[in-house]
Design an enzyme around this catalytic site. Sequence first.
Site, PDB file in Angstrom:
ATOM      1  N   GLU A 291      26.635  36.823  40.132  1.00  0.00           N
ATOM      2  CA  GLU A 291      27.359  35.726  40.749  1.00  0.00           C
ATOM      3  C   GLU A 291      28.052  36.214  42.012  1.00  0.00           C
ATOM      4  O   GLU A 291      28.448  37.369  42.110  1.00  0.00           O
ATOM      5  CB  GLU A 291      28.375  35.142  39.764  1.00  0.00           C
ATOM      6  CG  GLU A 291      27.657  34.428  38.626  1.00  0.00           C
ATOM      7  CD  GLU A 291      28.571  33.794  37.594  1.00  0.00           C
ATOM      8  OE1 GLU A 291      28.206  32.735  37.081  1.00  0.00           O
ATOM      9  OE2 GLU A 291      29.640  34.349  37.300  1.00  0.00           O
TER      10      GLU A 291
ATOM     11  N   CYS B 259      33.254  36.722  48.017  1.00  0.00           N
ATOM     12  CA  CYS B 259      33.531  37.677  46.944  1.00  0.00           C
ATOM     13  C   CYS B 259      32.189  38.128  46.376  1.00  0.00           C
ATOM     14  O   CYS B 259      31.437  37.329  45.833  1.00  0.00           O
ATOM     15  CB  CYS B 259      34.385  36.988  45.873  1.00  0.00           C
ATOM     16  SG  CYS B 259      34.698  38.015  44.434  1.00  0.00           S
TER      17      CYS B 259
ATOM     18  N   CYS C  86      29.263  45.338  34.094  1.00  0.00           N
ATOM     19  CA  CYS C  86      30.232  46.360  34.461  1.00  0.00           C
ATOM     20  C   CYS C  86      30.470  47.259  33.254  1.00  0.00           C
ATOM     21  O   CYS C  86      30.465  46.798  32.113  1.00  0.00           O
ATOM     22  CB  CYS C  86      31.555  45.717  34.867  1.00  0.00           C
ATOM     23  SG  CYS C  86      32.789  46.883  35.475  1.00  0.00           S
TER      24      CYS C  86
ATOM     25  N   CYS D 266      37.435  46.485  30.879  1.00  0.00           N
ATOM     26  CA  CYS D 266      38.862  46.174  30.872  1.00  0.00           C
ATOM     27  C   CYS D 266      39.094  45.035  29.873  1.00  0.00           C
ATOM     28  O   CYS D 266      38.287  44.100  29.786  1.00  0.00           O
ATOM     29  CB  CYS D 266      39.334  45.780  32.268  1.00  0.00           C
ATOM     30  SG  CYS D 266      39.078  47.108  33.468  1.00  0.00           S
TER      31      CYS D 266
ATOM     32  N   CYS E 277      38.875  41.188  30.934  1.00  0.00           N
ATOM     33  CA  CYS E 277      37.869  40.764  31.924  1.00  0.00           C
ATOM     34  C   CYS E 277      36.562  40.391  31.244  1.00  0.00           C
ATOM     35  O   CYS E 277      36.008  41.165  30.458  1.00  0.00           O
ATOM     36  CB  CYS E 277      37.627  41.879  32.929  1.00  0.00           C
ATOM     37  SG  CYS E 277      36.380  41.477  34.164  1.00  0.00           S
TER      38      CYS E 277
ATOM     39  N   CYS F 115      38.951  35.311  39.087  1.00  0.00           N
ATOM     40  CA  CYS F 115      38.905  36.744  38.788  1.00  0.00           C
ATOM     41  C   CYS F 115      38.623  36.989  37.321  1.00  0.00           C
ATOM     42  O   CYS F 115      39.266  36.420  36.447  1.00  0.00           O
ATOM     43  CB  CYS F 115      40.246  37.408  39.054  1.00  0.00           C
ATOM     44  SG  CYS F 115      40.751  37.324  40.729  1.00  0.00           S
TER      45      CYS F 115
HETATM   46  N1  SAH Z   1      35.900  46.258  39.205  1.00  0.00           N
HETATM   47  C1  SAH Z   1      36.794  46.010  40.305  1.00  0.00           C
HETATM   48  C2  SAH Z   1      36.622  44.631  40.915  1.00  0.00           C
HETATM   49  C3  SAH Z   1      36.631  43.486  39.957  1.00  0.00           C
HETATM   50  S1  SAH Z   1      37.642  42.172  39.749  1.00  0.00           S
HETATM   51  C4  SAH Z   1      38.229  46.183  39.831  1.00  0.00           C
HETATM   52  O1  SAH Z   1      38.448  46.255  38.638  1.00  0.00           O
HETATM   53  O2  SAH Z   1      39.114  46.270  40.674  1.00  0.00           O
HETATM   54  C5  SAH Z   1      38.938  41.890  40.768  1.00  0.00           C
HETATM   55  C6  SAH Z   1      40.276  41.815  40.016  1.00  0.00           C
HETATM   56  O3  SAH Z   1      40.329  40.781  39.015  1.00  0.00           O
HETATM   57  C7  SAH Z   1      40.589  43.121  39.292  1.00  0.00           C
HETATM   58  O4  SAH Z   1      41.904  43.522  39.595  1.00  0.00           O
HETATM   59  C8  SAH Z   1      40.472  42.706  37.857  1.00  0.00           C
HETATM   60  O5  SAH Z   1      41.207  43.543  37.000  1.00  0.00           O
HETATM   61  C9  SAH Z   1      41.002  41.295  37.886  1.00  0.00           C
HETATM   62  N2  SAH Z   1      40.709  40.533  36.672  1.00  0.00           N
HETATM   63  C10 SAH Z   1      39.743  40.755  35.756  1.00  0.00           C
HETATM   64  N3  SAH Z   1      39.807  39.845  34.764  1.00  0.00           N
HETATM   65  C11 SAH Z   1      40.821  39.012  35.069  1.00  0.00           C
HETATM   66  C12 SAH Z   1      41.362  37.859  34.445  1.00  0.00           C
HETATM   67  N4  SAH Z   1      40.848  37.389  33.308  1.00  0.00           N
HETATM   68  N5  SAH Z   1      42.410  37.254  35.036  1.00  0.00           N
HETATM   69  C13 SAH Z   1      42.912  37.714  36.205  1.00  0.00           C
HETATM   70  N6  SAH Z   1      42.435  38.776  36.846  1.00  0.00           N
HETATM   71  C14 SAH Z   1      41.405  39.443  36.284  1.00  0.00           C
END
Ligand code: SAH
Length: 361
Positions: free
Chosen positions: A95, A108, A115, A119, A122, A338
Site C-alpha cells: 500500500e 507515504c 515488516c 511492534c 502496528c 499509521c
Molecule cells: N517502520 C518504520 C516506519 C513505519 S510507520 C518505523 O517504525 O518508524 C510510521 C509510524 O507509525 C511509526 O512511528 C510507527 O510506530 C507508527 N505506528 C504504527 N502503528 C501505529 C498505530 N496503530 N497507531 C499510531 N501509530 C502507529
Amino acid sequence: MLAEYRHDLAEMDLAELEQALEAMGHPRFHARQLYQWVHKRGVTDFAEMTDLARDLRSSLAAAFRVSTPDILRRDTSIDGTTKFLLKLEDGQRIEAVFIPDTPANTFCLSTQVGCAMRCGFCLTGKMGIVRNLTAGEIAGQVRVLARELRMLDARFNIVLMGMGEPLHNYDAVMKALRMLADEHGPAVSPRRVTLSTVGVLPALERLATEPLMPNLAISLHATTEEQRDLLVPINRKYGLRELLDACRRFPVKRRDRITFEYVMLKDVNDSDDDARRLVRLLSGIKAKVNLLPLNEAAGIPYERPGDARINRFAKILADRGLTVSVRRSRGRDIRAACGQLITESARQKSPGQILANLIAT
Ligand code: SAH
C-alpha cells in the site's frame, strides 16, 4: 518476447541507464530522455516516447521492460487522504498513501512487503516480512501515484512510513532516494524526504555517513528499556540507550532536528512520569517530538488515551522546551493511517485469530 528476458529499466539509476545504452551502441545522452519519460512523466510504453527515433524506440522495447506496480484499488477518505493498493510484478501487494496538505502534499511509501519488526501496536507487523522491495518498486510508487493523481509536475514531500522498516532494506531504499532525487526524474531533494525507523543501529550508523541525507524520524515509543523491549521488540537487540547515543552523534544540520515519534497508548506509556522521562532522555539531542495517538484496530491490544491526557503529556514536554506536535490522524476511515497498512492478501492468507477479526470489521 518474454518479459523475463528484458532488463528492467525501472531498476536503473541514470548512470546505469547510460552504461546500458552505451553497451547497446546507442549514445548515452538518450539515457536522460528515457529517464525523464519514465520517472518524470510516468510513461512506460516506448512507443509514446516521441522525441526518440523510431528505430531506437523499437530496439529499446526489445531490450527493456519498465516494471510498474498496478493499481488494484484506490480508496479516498473524507479528508482527501487516498490509499492505493498496488500489485507488484510477482503478484505481491503493498500500500502507498497520498496525504494532501500536511501542510505539504505528501506521499507515504512502503519499503517492504510486510515488516519483520513486529511492534506491538502496528498492524503491518502482524503480516511478518514477506520480502524487501527493490529500488525500482520503491521509486515506482511515486511515479504511479503522481500519474494517477495528475501530480507529475506538482511539488510533494515523501515519507518512508508505509509498510516496512526502511533501514532493514538499506541499499534499495538509498538507491530509490538517489533515483527520486535525480534532476531528470521527479527531483525530490532528500530534504523533502523523511525516513522513519525503529533504529536498526548498524544501518543508522551507515546512514550518518551518506552524502545524500533524508530527514530522520525515530520511532521511540517508550522511555525505559523494559517498556520499549515490549513495544518495539528490536529494542532487545539495539537498546534505547544505544539508540539515543547514536542519535546524539548523528550529523544533524544546523537548523534541523531529529523527529521522535511516540505512539500514545492508554495507561502504558502516557503518564506524567513518562513525559518527564522523555524530556530527560532527549536532552542534548536536537529533537522534536511527534505524538501519535494510537490508531486502534481489532487485534491490537492497546487503547488510545483521551484528548485531555494527550494534551497534558504534550504540555509537559512543551513546558520544558521541547517542540511537540500531535499527529492528526489522516485517512482512518479507509484504514490508511499509521500502522494500519496491511494488505488484503495478507488478511486472507493468515486466517488466524487477529486477521480473522480484521476481515470482520
Ligand atoms: N517502520 C518504520 C516506519 C513505519 S510507520 C518505523 O517504525 O518508524 C510510521 C509510524 O507509525 C511509526 O512511528 C510507527 O510506530 C507508527 N505506528 C504504527 N502503528 C501505529 C498505530 N496503530 N497507531 C499510531 N501509530 C502507529
